[in-house]
Design an enzyme around this catalytic site. Structure first.
Site, short mmCIF file in Angstrom:
data_model
loop_
_atom_site.label_atom_id
_atom_site.label_comp_id
_atom_site.label_asym_id
_atom_site.label_seq_id
_atom_site.Cartn_x
_atom_site.Cartn_y
_atom_site.Cartn_z
N GLY A 18 -40.27 88.37 -45.23
CA GLY A 18 -39.87 89.72 -45.24
C GLY A 18 -38.55 90.04 -45.97
O GLY A 18 -38.03 89.15 -46.53
N GLY A 19 -38.32 91.22 -45.92
CA GLY A 19 -37.08 91.71 -46.60
C GLY A 19 -35.73 91.03 -46.14
O GLY A 19 -34.81 90.79 -46.71
N LYS A 38 -36.31 81.42 -38.60
CA LYS A 38 -36.08 82.40 -39.48
C LYS A 38 -34.85 82.51 -40.21
O LYS A 38 -33.58 82.62 -39.61
CB LYS A 38 -36.20 83.95 -39.04
CG LYS A 38 -35.99 85.12 -39.73
CD LYS A 38 -36.18 86.35 -38.90
CE LYS A 38 -36.14 87.62 -39.73
NZ LYS A 38 -36.52 88.66 -39.15
N ASP A 145 -37.18 99.91 -35.10
CA ASP A 145 -38.21 99.41 -36.04
C ASP A 145 -39.48 99.02 -35.36
O ASP A 145 -40.01 97.90 -35.75
CB ASP A 145 -37.27 98.41 -36.95
CG ASP A 145 -38.24 98.13 -38.12
OD1 ASP A 145 -38.94 99.30 -38.65
OD2 ASP A 145 -38.27 97.09 -38.73
#
Length: 436
Positions: A18-19, A38, A145
């Site tokens: 992802g971003g 991650k 989020d």
């Protein structure tokens, strides 16, 4: 990266990106378990704000210990690249799960019946998300989020919330003024789209959007580009839910109130509503009616009427008690805990009352872990009657705790008075504390 060893993690395969990072499945060579790694992209490690946001994700999630929040093992750095080691959850994201079902559509003017998530599954998933958010909010953490892409559902139907990269931590300043508008626009609350300061009610709005999407297979607010979506959020009403889901209308509408003061004020309120709906789904009087229709349940008419009235009274009375515990006691307890340690004893007394009504509610275990401790009281000789009460209320009646020795007795977090009595011995009074 595949096949490399980072610290004591051997990378097996790439599972997502992802971003804010790439995610790999890895083996913890020390503990012999699978983990998710991650990595912050190399080009972003030179960006102090991106690095701080990445570290904040680890800090926020690591501050929480809850079955519906992904567990953070550590944050580290390897050859200048920052990484987070976290629990590996095998299963789809909620977005993938929703997409695997089919919304209503037409082909050549022929209606195609929808294939949506079963209502029981919607209730279960939403309840677990609310439970995880309640744990975060109790620690002063607002996720900011919440979206289906950040919700994992494993093969045992357990829900895990992840990606706290935008989390707002109590007592920690925002990264930038603009960071309040970061996030995925379709799930943003009106106040978040306008860059205003947000609190836990922004997560409640996002969960309301997810609820709508799970029920209909569609997003409530649409647009071909970001500003069009924001306009829809600020000015338009979602399409009404289908008549088959009318029971959800009030819950979803309240979660999606544009004015934060008109929404559920605490996630515990929405969670209690979902738990009550889950308990009553395809149950209650319907199950009772099915039981009476069984041939083996046939009884004389008078006895049947009497038994029916008695059972209905018990069911109604029980449901009223459960609703009070879920909608009044639990939110009140949560607010008292948030208000500070001086309220822990009163919160503990209310929690004991709620425990009598809903003893197996997982939220109670979490509450007791915050406002009580397990302790031991021993006397020489054994067999003394132990009494306790709050130190600041000497006028109150003593609460009988049991006969010594008491091992792993649950006591509220408080300064307390203790009285020990045994025939043939002088009564002993003492002061103690369970604060740690």
């Amino acid at each position: 990266m595949i096949g490399r060893t980072v610290s004591h993690y051997k990378i097996i395969e790439k599972v997502g990106e992802g971003g804010m990072g790439e995610i790999y499945l890895a083996e913890d060579t020390k503990l012999k378990r699978q983990v998710a790694l991650k990595f912050l992209p190399r080009q972003m490690t030179v960006n102090p704000e991106a690095k701080e946001r990445f570290e904040r994700e680890a800090q926020a999630a690591a501050a929480l210990n809850h079955p519906n929040i992904v567990t953070i093992h550590e944050i580290g750095e390897h050859e200048g690249q920052v990484f987070i080691a976290m629990e590996y959850v095998e299963g789809p994201t909620l977005k993938e799960l929703i997409s695997s079902y089919r919304p209503p559509s037409t082909i050549d003017s022929t209606p195609i019946a929808p294939s949506l998530l079963p209502l029981a599954q919607v209730l279960d998933i939403a309840s677990q998300i609310a439970s995880g958010l309640a744990a975060a909010h109790a620690k002063g953490i607002v996720h900011r989020d919440i979206k289906p892409q950040n919700i994992l559902v494993d093969h045992n139907h357990h829900v895990k919330i992840l990606d706290f990269g935008l989390a707002k931590l109590k007592g920690v300043s925002s990264l930038t003024k603009e960071s309040s508008t970061l996030g995925t626009v379709h799930y943003m609350s009106p106040e978040q789209t306008m860059g205003k300061d947000v609190d836990e009610r922004t997560d409640i709005w996002s969960l309301g959007v997810i609820l709508y999407e799970m029920l209909t297979g569609k997003l409530p607010f649409k647009g071909d580009y970001e500003q069009a979506v924001i306009y829809s959020i600020l000015n338009e009403k979602p399409e009404p839910l289908p008549t088959s889901q009318a029971a959800w209308a009030e819950t979803v509408a309240r979660a999606l109130e544009r004015e934060p003061s008109k929404r559920y004020q605490h996630i515990g309120e929405l969670g209690a509503e979902l738990t009550s709906m889950k308990r009553n789904h395809d149950g209650g009087f319907l199950k009772l009616w099915r039981w009476f229709r069984r041939p083996q349940a046939a009884v004389p008419v008078l006895a049947l009427v009497l038994v029916s009235c008695f059972i209905i009274f018990q069911v109604v009375n029980r449901q009223a008690e459960v609703r009070r515990a879920e909608r009044e006691l639990l939110p009140k307890i949560g607010q008292m805990i948030a208000d500070g340690a001086e309220n822990y004893y009163t919160a503990y007394q209310l929690a004991k009352e709620a425990e009598r009504i809903i003893p197996h509610d997982p939220r109670l275990r979490e509450i007791f872990s915050m406002i009580s401790v397990r302790s031991a009281i021993r006397t020489e000789p054994a067999g003394a009657r132990i009494y306790v009460k709050h130190y600041k209320t000497p006028e109150n009646e003593w609460e009988y705790a049991g006969l010594s020795p008491l091992e792993k007795i649950r006591l509220p977090v408080m300064h307390m008075r203790v009285k020990m009595e045994k025939e043939g011995y002088e009564t002993v009074w003492a002061a103690a504390t369970t604060f740690v």
